[in-house]
Write a protein that holds these residues in place. Structure first.
Motif, short mmCIF file in Angstrom:
data_model
loop_
_atom_site.label_atom_id
_atom_site.label_comp_id
_atom_site.label_asym_id
_atom_site.label_seq_id
_atom_site.Cartn_x
_atom_site.Cartn_y
_atom_site.Cartn_z
N HIS A 172 0.84 -1.20 0.00
CA HIS A 172 0.00 0.00 0.00
C HIS A 172 0.87 1.25 0.00
O HIS A 172 2.05 1.21 0.38
CB HIS A 172 -0.91 0.02 1.23
CG HIS A 172 -1.81 -1.16 1.34
ND1 HIS A 172 -2.92 -1.34 0.54
CD2 HIS A 172 -1.76 -2.26 2.16
CE1 HIS A 172 -3.51 -2.47 0.85
NE2 HIS A 172 -2.84 -3.06 1.83
N THR A 173 0.27 2.36 -0.39
CA THR A 173 0.93 3.67 -0.31
C THR A 173 0.69 4.24 1.07
O THR A 173 -0.46 4.33 1.53
CB THR A 173 0.38 4.62 -1.38
OG1 THR A 173 0.56 4.04 -2.67
CG2 THR A 173 1.11 5.96 -1.33
N THR A 197 1.84 7.25 4.16
CA THR A 197 2.54 8.45 4.58
C THR A 197 2.76 8.36 6.09
O THR A 197 1.97 7.72 6.81
CB THR A 197 1.76 9.73 4.20
OG1 THR A 197 2.61 10.87 4.35
CG2 THR A 197 0.51 9.92 5.05
N LEU A 238 5.60 -1.65 0.08
CA LEU A 238 5.15 -0.37 0.62
C LEU A 238 5.79 0.79 -0.13
O LEU A 238 7.01 0.81 -0.34
CB LEU A 238 5.50 -0.29 2.11
CG LEU A 238 4.98 0.92 2.89
CD1 LEU A 238 4.72 0.53 4.36
CD2 LEU A 238 5.94 2.11 2.87
N ARG A 239 4.96 1.75 -0.51
CA ARG A 239 5.46 2.99 -1.12
C ARG A 239 5.25 4.12 -0.13
O ARG A 239 4.11 4.44 0.23
CB ARG A 239 4.75 3.28 -2.43
CG ARG A 239 5.33 4.50 -3.18
CD ARG A 239 4.76 4.61 -4.58
NE ARG A 239 3.40 5.10 -4.57
CZ ARG A 239 3.08 6.40 -4.67
NH1 ARG A 239 4.03 7.32 -4.78
NH2 ARG A 239 1.80 6.77 -4.67
N VAL A 290 5.28 7.95 0.94
CA VAL A 290 5.18 9.27 0.33
C VAL A 290 5.32 10.34 1.41
O VAL A 290 4.93 10.15 2.57
CB VAL A 290 3.85 9.45 -0.43
CG1 VAL A 290 3.80 8.51 -1.62
CG2 VAL A 290 2.64 9.20 0.48
N THR A 339 -1.61 13.75 -0.10
CA THR A 339 -0.62 12.74 -0.49
C THR A 339 -1.24 11.61 -1.33
O THR A 339 -0.51 10.86 -1.98
CB THR A 339 0.04 12.09 0.74
OG1 THR A 339 -0.95 11.29 1.44
CG2 THR A 339 0.63 13.13 1.67
N ALA A 390 -2.31 9.00 -0.11
CA ALA A 390 -1.89 7.76 0.53
C ALA A 390 -3.11 6.95 0.95
O ALA A 390 -4.17 7.51 1.28
CB ALA A 390 -1.02 8.05 1.74
N GLU A 391 -2.95 5.63 0.94
CA GLU A 391 -4.01 4.75 1.40
C GLU A 391 -4.04 4.67 2.93
O GLU A 391 -5.07 4.35 3.52
CB GLU A 391 -3.82 3.35 0.84
CG GLU A 391 -3.87 3.26 -0.67
CD GLU A 391 -3.40 1.91 -1.14
OE1 GLU A 391 -4.17 0.94 -1.00
OE2 GLU A 391 -2.26 1.81 -1.64
#
Length: 238
Positions: free
Chosen positions: A124-125, A127, A154-155, A157, A194, A196-197
Motif C-alpha cells: 500500500h501507499t 505516509t 510499501l510505497r 510518500v 498525499t 496515501a491509502e
C-alpha cells in the motif's frame, strides 16, 4: 534476553490489534515476549494534568512490575516518553532501572535488535506522521522511516508539515477543543493531499485523533500503527 511488553491503556482498551501485532513481530524475530498481568497505566494522564502525587504510585508500580526484564518494549511514543522523561522527576531512585530499560518499539528494533528489514509485506501507499513525543522527547529520528522503507510492497510518500502536531495532546484536546480540531483539520488535509491509502505513526492516541478527523471528512486514508504494518508478511498478511 528477557523482554516484556507494556501494552499501554489506549492500546489495551481500544487498539488490542496493535499489541497482538507487536507480539507477532517480535516472536518472528526470535524474541520471547513476556506480559506481566499486573501492569497498569503509566500515569501520563495524571502527570500531564498536574496531579504529580497521583502519578507517583503508578510510576513506582511500573518499576516493580517490570523488574527483572532486560528490556521493556512500548508501542507508544508518548508512554515511552512519560517513563523516560518524567519518571526521573517523580521518583528517580525507585524508577531508574525501569527508565534505563524502556524502549519504544522502533528503538528496540533498530537499536537493540539491530534490524530495519523485519521481513514485512504491506502493498500500500503510506505516509508517515512523526508524533510529538517520539520526535521531540524520545528523538526517534528516522528509525520509523527506515523500518517502513524496508517493507516489501510499501510505497512511502512525503507528508507536508509532517513535524507539526496533529492536535491531540491528550488532555489538550479536551481543554482546547477548538484549537485541537483546527490542528487536526490541517493534518488531515495534508494527508489527503498525499493520496496515501494509510497514515502511519508510532502512537495510537494520535491515530485516534487523526483517524476521527479523516472519517468526518470522508477521506480514504486509514490510520495504521507501525506495528501492524511491520507484523504482516506475504505468507501471513494482517
Amino acid at each position: 534476553m528477557r523482554v516484556a511488553l507494556f501494552i499501554t491503556c489506549i492500546n489495551d482498551a481500544l487498539y488490542p490489534r496493535t499489541g497482538q501485532a507487536v507480539v507477532t513481530l517480535l516472536e518472528r524475530l526470535g524474541v520471547e515476549v513476556g506480559f506481566p498481568d499486573a501492569q497498569s497505566c503509566c500515569g501520563q494522564p495524571q502527570f500531564n494534568t498536574g496531579y504529580r502525587s497521583e502519578a507517583a504510585p503508578l510510576a513506582r508500580r511500573y518499576a516493580d512490575v517490570f523488574r527483572g526484564y532486560d528490556h521493556i518494549v512500548v508501542p507508544s511514543g508518548s508512554c515511552a516518553a512519560m517513563v523516560r522523561d518524567n519518571y526521573p522527576r517523580i521518583d528517580a531512585d525507585a524508577t531508574a532501572g525501569a527508565v534505563a530499560r524502556t524502549r519504544e518499539l522502533t528503538e528496540f528494533l533498530v537499536d537493540v535488535l539491530g534490524v530495519t528489514d523485519v521481513g514485512a509485506y504491506y502493498p500500500h501507499t503510506v505516509t508517515y506522521h512523526p508524533t510529538c513525543h517520539g520526535l521531540r522527547m524520545l528523538g526517534l529520528g528516522d528509525r520509523p522511516r527506515r523500518l517502513l522503507e524496508a517493507v516489501k510492497g510499501l510505497r512511502l510518500v512525503e507528508l507536508e508539515g509532517a513535524e507539526e502536531c496533529c492536535g491531540f495532546g491528550g488532555t489538550f484536546a479536551v481543554k482546547n477543543a477548538d484549537v485541537s480540531a483546527a490542528m487536526g483539520a490541517d493534518k488531515a488535509r495534508h494527508i489527503e493531499e498525499t493520496d496515501a491509502e494509510a497514515v502511519c505513526t508510532v502512537d495510537n492516541s494520535c491515530l485516534m485523533h487523526i483517524g476521527g478527523v479523516l472519517r468526518r471528512r470522508g477521506a480514504a486514508a486509514r490510520p495504521v500503527h507501525i506495528a501492524e504494518i511491520l507484523a504482516g508478511t506475504e505468507e501471513a498478511p494482517l
